[in-house]
Design a protein around this motif. Structure first.
Motif, PDB file in Angstrom:
ATOM      1  N   ALA A  57       0.823  -1.202   0.000  1.00  0.00           N
ATOM      2  CA  ALA A  57       0.000   0.000   0.000  1.00  0.00           C
ATOM      3  C   ALA A  57       0.866   1.264   0.000  1.00  0.00           C
ATOM      4  O   ALA A  57       1.971   1.284   0.544  1.00  0.00           O
ATOM      5  N   ARG A  58       0.334   2.314  -0.580  1.00  0.00           N
ATOM      6  CA  ARG A  58       0.977   3.616  -0.526  1.00  0.00           C
ATOM      7  C   ARG A  58       0.682   4.268   0.816  1.00  0.00           C
ATOM      8  O   ARG A  58      -0.318   3.945   1.470  1.00  0.00           O
ATOM      9  N   ILE A  98     -17.109  -6.550  -2.331  1.00  0.00           N
ATOM     10  CA  ILE A  98     -16.495  -6.125  -3.588  1.00  0.00           C
ATOM     11  C   ILE A  98     -17.384  -5.115  -4.307  1.00  0.00           C
ATOM     12  O   ILE A  98     -16.914  -4.082  -4.806  1.00  0.00           O
ATOM     13  N   ALA A  99     -18.688  -5.400  -4.361  1.00  0.00           N
ATOM     14  CA  ALA A  99     -19.615  -4.467  -5.018  1.00  0.00           C
ATOM     15  C   ALA A  99     -19.606  -3.108  -4.327  1.00  0.00           C
ATOM     16  O   ALA A  99     -19.600  -2.054  -4.986  1.00  0.00           O
ATOM     17  N   ALA A 100     -19.603  -3.118  -2.987  1.00  0.00           N
ATOM     18  CA  ALA A 100     -19.586  -1.858  -2.244  1.00  0.00           C
ATOM     19  C   ALA A 100     -18.279  -1.106  -2.461  1.00  0.00           C
ATOM     20  O   ALA A 100     -18.270   0.123  -2.648  1.00  0.00           O
ATOM     21  N   LEU A 101     -17.162  -1.824  -2.461  1.00  0.00           N
ATOM     22  CA  LEU A 101     -15.870  -1.180  -2.685  1.00  0.00           C
ATOM     23  C   LEU A 101     -15.811  -0.561  -4.078  1.00  0.00           C
ATOM     24  O   LEU A 101     -15.221   0.512  -4.267  1.00  0.00           O
ATOM     25  N   GLY A 102     -16.405  -1.234  -5.055  1.00  0.00           N
ATOM     26  CA  GLY A 102     -16.442  -0.654  -6.392  1.00  0.00           C
ATOM     27  C   GLY A 102     -17.114   0.704  -6.407  1.00  0.00           C
ATOM     28  O   GLY A 102     -16.648   1.637  -7.084  1.00  0.00           O
ATOM     29  N   LEU A 103     -18.189   0.851  -5.652  1.00  0.00           N
ATOM     30  CA  LEU A 103     -18.888   2.130  -5.568  1.00  0.00           C
ATOM     31  C   LEU A 103     -18.055   3.165  -4.824  1.00  0.00           C
ATOM     32  O   LEU A 103     -17.979   4.336  -5.233  1.00  0.00           O
ATOM     33  N   VAL A 104     -17.423   2.741  -3.722  1.00  0.00           N
ATOM     34  CA  VAL A 104     -16.664   3.685  -2.896  1.00  0.00           C
ATOM     35  C   VAL A 104     -15.414   4.181  -3.606  1.00  0.00           C
ATOM     36  O   VAL A 104     -15.088   5.382  -3.566  1.00  0.00           O
ATOM     37  N   ILE A 105     -14.701   3.281  -4.277  1.00  0.00           N
ATOM     38  CA  ILE A 105     -13.441   3.651  -4.914  1.00  0.00           C
ATOM     39  C   ILE A 105     -13.654   4.678  -6.028  1.00  0.00           C
ATOM     40  O   ILE A 105     -12.785   5.523  -6.286  1.00  0.00           O
ATOM     41  N   LYS A 106     -14.813   4.656  -6.657  1.00  0.00           N
ATOM     42  CA  LYS A 106     -15.106   5.666  -7.684  1.00  0.00           C
ATOM     43  C   LYS A 106     -15.150   7.069  -7.073  1.00  0.00           C
ATOM     44  O   LYS A 106     -14.793   8.055  -7.724  1.00  0.00           O
ATOM     45  N   ARG A 107     -15.599   7.162  -5.813  1.00  0.00           N
ATOM     46  CA  ARG A 107     -15.693   8.469  -5.142  1.00  0.00           C
ATOM     47  C   ARG A 107     -14.442   8.791  -4.332  1.00  0.00           C
ATOM     48  O   ARG A 107     -14.136   9.957  -4.090  1.00  0.00           O
ATOM     49  N   HIS A 108     -13.751   7.746  -3.860  1.00  0.00           N
ATOM     50  CA  HIS A 108     -12.577   7.934  -3.000  1.00  0.00           C
ATOM     51  C   HIS A 108     -11.429   7.097  -3.573  1.00  0.00           C
ATOM     52  O   HIS A 108     -11.184   5.976  -3.118  1.00  0.00           O
ATOM     53  N   ILE A 130      -7.082   1.683   3.855  1.00  0.00           N
ATOM     54  CA  ILE A 130      -7.278   0.259   3.597  1.00  0.00           C
ATOM     55  C   ILE A 130      -8.573  -0.233   4.240  1.00  0.00           C
ATOM     56  O   ILE A 130      -8.791  -0.101   5.448  1.00  0.00           O
ATOM     57  N   VAL A 131      -9.420  -0.824   3.414  1.00  0.00           N
ATOM     58  CA  VAL A 131     -10.717  -1.359   3.833  1.00  0.00           C
ATOM     59  C   VAL A 131     -10.796  -2.825   3.410  1.00  0.00           C
ATOM     60  O   VAL A 131     -10.470  -3.165   2.263  1.00  0.00           O
ATOM     61  N   GLY A 132     -11.226  -3.697   4.305  1.00  0.00           N
ATOM     62  CA  GLY A 132     -11.375  -5.110   3.947  1.00  0.00           C
ATOM     63  C   GLY A 132     -11.452  -5.977   5.168  1.00  0.00           C
ATOM     64  O   GLY A 132     -11.918  -5.536   6.226  1.00  0.00           O
ATOM     65  N   ASN A 133     -10.978  -7.216   5.041  1.00  0.00           N
ATOM     66  CA  ASN A 133     -11.038  -8.118   6.189  1.00  0.00           C
ATOM     67  C   ASN A 133     -10.040  -9.263   6.045  1.00  0.00           C
ATOM     68  O   ASN A 133      -9.403  -9.432   5.000  1.00  0.00           O
ATOM     69  N   ILE A 134      -9.918 -10.013   7.132  1.00  0.00           N
ATOM     70  CA  ILE A 134      -9.146 -11.251   7.156  1.00  0.00           C
ATOM     71  C   ILE A 134     -10.149 -12.363   7.420  1.00  0.00           C
ATOM     72  O   ILE A 134     -10.705 -12.456   8.512  1.00  0.00           O
ATOM     73  N   ARG A 189      -8.377   6.974  -3.138  1.00  0.00           N
ATOM     74  CA  ARG A 189      -7.302   6.507  -2.263  1.00  0.00           C
ATOM     75  C   ARG A 189      -7.694   5.273  -1.445  1.00  0.00           C
ATOM     76  O   ARG A 189      -6.861   4.706  -0.739  1.00  0.00           O
ATOM     77  N   VAL A 190      -8.945   4.832  -1.536  1.00  0.00           N
ATOM     78  CA  VAL A 190      -9.366   3.606  -0.842  1.00  0.00           C
ATOM     79  C   VAL A 190      -8.749   2.399  -1.530  1.00  0.00           C
ATOM     80  O   VAL A 190      -8.778   2.287  -2.766  1.00  0.00           O
ATOM     81  N   LEU A 191      -8.187   1.509  -0.726  1.00  0.00           N
ATOM     82  CA  LEU A 191      -7.613   0.263  -1.224  1.00  0.00           C
ATOM     83  C   LEU A 191      -8.325  -0.898  -0.533  1.00  0.00           C
ATOM     84  O   LEU A 191      -8.297  -1.005   0.694  1.00  0.00           O
ATOM     85  N   GLY A 192      -8.996  -1.730  -1.314  1.00  0.00           N
ATOM     86  CA  GLY A 192      -9.649  -2.909  -0.756  1.00  0.00           C
ATOM     87  C   GLY A 192      -8.646  -4.050  -0.598  1.00  0.00           C
ATOM     88  O   GLY A 192      -7.872  -4.326  -1.515  1.00  0.00           O
TER      89      GLY A 192
END
Length: 418
Positions: free
Chosen positions: A185-186, A218-228, A191-195, A230-233
């Motif tokens: 990661a930069r 994954i679907a939610a991250l796709g929506l968020v990353i378009k707006r933010h 960083i958003v996600g889980n183990i 710098r979000v890394l799933g």
């Protein structure tokens, strides 16, 4: 007091072995039936003080012709040990015990229910409950599980509550590699996600997506990353049972919606997950069925959590108090919650700190072990009152409310915190 514990695996269920250690310290003579004397978690049992027996007592679902031999092993071990009480940790071992010994057997049998999945389906719920006899009792490892049994007609005096505890890590500084390092990661990445293991859909239960709902994240991250941007799933954890095709499908879906901004790290080496959690900025756990798992570890690491409103999760993630809850199977609501957490990191830190305090009390194996010991005593008639149940809501209120000046301070049962 002599108690026989029965588990279906020598590689998992470390929490049952850690419970056994505490019970041994209380003077209980614990015997444990494991399918093999080797395995990842076998040393926990061997070090717990329990007397370990090699006996596979799990229902042989994949090879029904072995059922007579399994039931015979149950009867032989019970006759050899002669326990005062039998404590089973899985539905398969519980059914084998009940079928082998019969409904009228005199030894109390206690089923410590690890999760609500079978209770959410009428066929499996009825099969399990109808196999019980007069000497059968249940411990729900969440209030949700107890409610399932009571709604199904099981008398309340035969259902107890005790969360599975663990030897919680102390407040030590990070000493291992984190997810941030593994994901390359930069510095500016959020960083958003889980183990979590990737469980493929169980078609026989009507599931269309995996149990942990990676598809929805994954679907939610796709929506968020378009707006933010710098979000890394980030997803850490392998495919359960070698489900490589399911993992490949998830990786393909993630690339379609977010390119390389969603990354899969595979299975992490055992023992580093606590440190790895420290690399996240936000943990997301939105399964379609769950008990209390998947949210304890990030809270212990001080990471804010979004969880789905299913099973026992609302007992740990108390909405707006220890984290955020969203409806299951709702990527739009999840995306909105992620965006909210990004916009207000201070609130997330506050909720995570409060959640950390809660889980260090709620899942402290010293507390839960004493609770189970008192359940044994109640079933065996040594005490007249059921053990007092742990309630997360009142506990959070108690630690937020200052003690009256005229009274001695009341300290909750909790490990030391920062």
């Amino acid at each position: 007091m002599k108690v026989l514990h029965v588990v279906k695996t020598s590689d998992g269920a470390a929490w049952a072995a850690k419970l056994a250690r505490v019970l041994c310290n209380f003077g209980v003579e614990v015997h444990a039936a494991l399918p093999r004397l080797s395995g990842r978690c076998a040393p926990y049992w061997q070090d717990s003080g329990a007397i370990v027996h090699e006996a596979d007592l799990n229902l042989p679902v994949r090879d029904p012709l072995q059922l007579p031999k399994t039931l015979a092993r149950v009867r032989d071990l019970v006759a050899a040990v002669q326990p005062d009480l039998i404590h089973s940790h899985f539905v398969g071992t519980t059914l084998a015990l009940r079928w082998a010994l019969g409904k009228q057997h005199f030894i109390p049998r206690l089923y410590h229910v690890a999760g609500p999945l079978h209770l959410e389906h009428a066929l499996y719920r009825n099969l399990e409950i109808r196999s019980a006899g007069a000497a059968d009792y249940w411990i729900g490892s969440s209030r949700c599980i107890g409610e399932h049994y009571r709604r199904a007609g099981v008398p309340a005096d035969r259902v107890y509550l005790s969360y599975y505890g663990d030897e919680l890590p102390s407040n030590t500084p990070p000493c291992g590699i984190t997810v941030r390092d593994l994901a390359c990661a930069r510095p500016e990445d959020f960083i958003v996600g889980n183990i979590s293991w990737m469980y493929p859909p169980k078609r026989f239960l009507g599931q269309r997506i995996g149990l942990k709902a990676h598809e929805d994240i994954i679907a939610a991250l796709g929506l968020v990353i378009k707006r933010h941007p710098r979000v890394l799933g980030v997803f850490a954890g392998g495919a359960w049972g070698g489900a490589a095709r399911y993992e490949h499908r998830l990786r393909k879906l993630a690339h379609e919606v977010a390119g390389d901004r969603i990354r899969f790290l595979g299975e992490l080496p055992y023992g580093i997950a606590h440190d790895a959690w420290r690399g996240f900025d936000l943990a997301v756990h939105v399964p379609i069925s769950e008990n209390c798992g998947g949210v304890i570890e990030p809270l212990l690491a001080g990471i804010p959590v979004i969880a789905s409103r299913v099973g026992g999760l609302p007992e740990v993630i108390v909405n707006e108090k220890t984290g955020w809850l969203v409806p299951p199977r709702d990527p739009q609501a999840l995306a909105a919650a992620i965006s909210r957490a990004i916009a207000d990191p201070l609130t997330g830190q506050t909720l995570a700190a409060r959640g950390r305090n809660l889980v260090r009390a709620m899942f402290n194996v010293q507390r839960t072990g004493r609770e189970v010991f008192e359940i044994y005593r109640h079933i065996l008639g040594e005490v007249s009152l059921k053990p007092r149940e742990f309630l997360s809501g009142p506990y959070l209120e108690s630690i937020a409310r200052p003690a009256p000046e005229t009274a001695l301070p009341i300290r909750p049962i909790v490990l030391e915190t920062d």
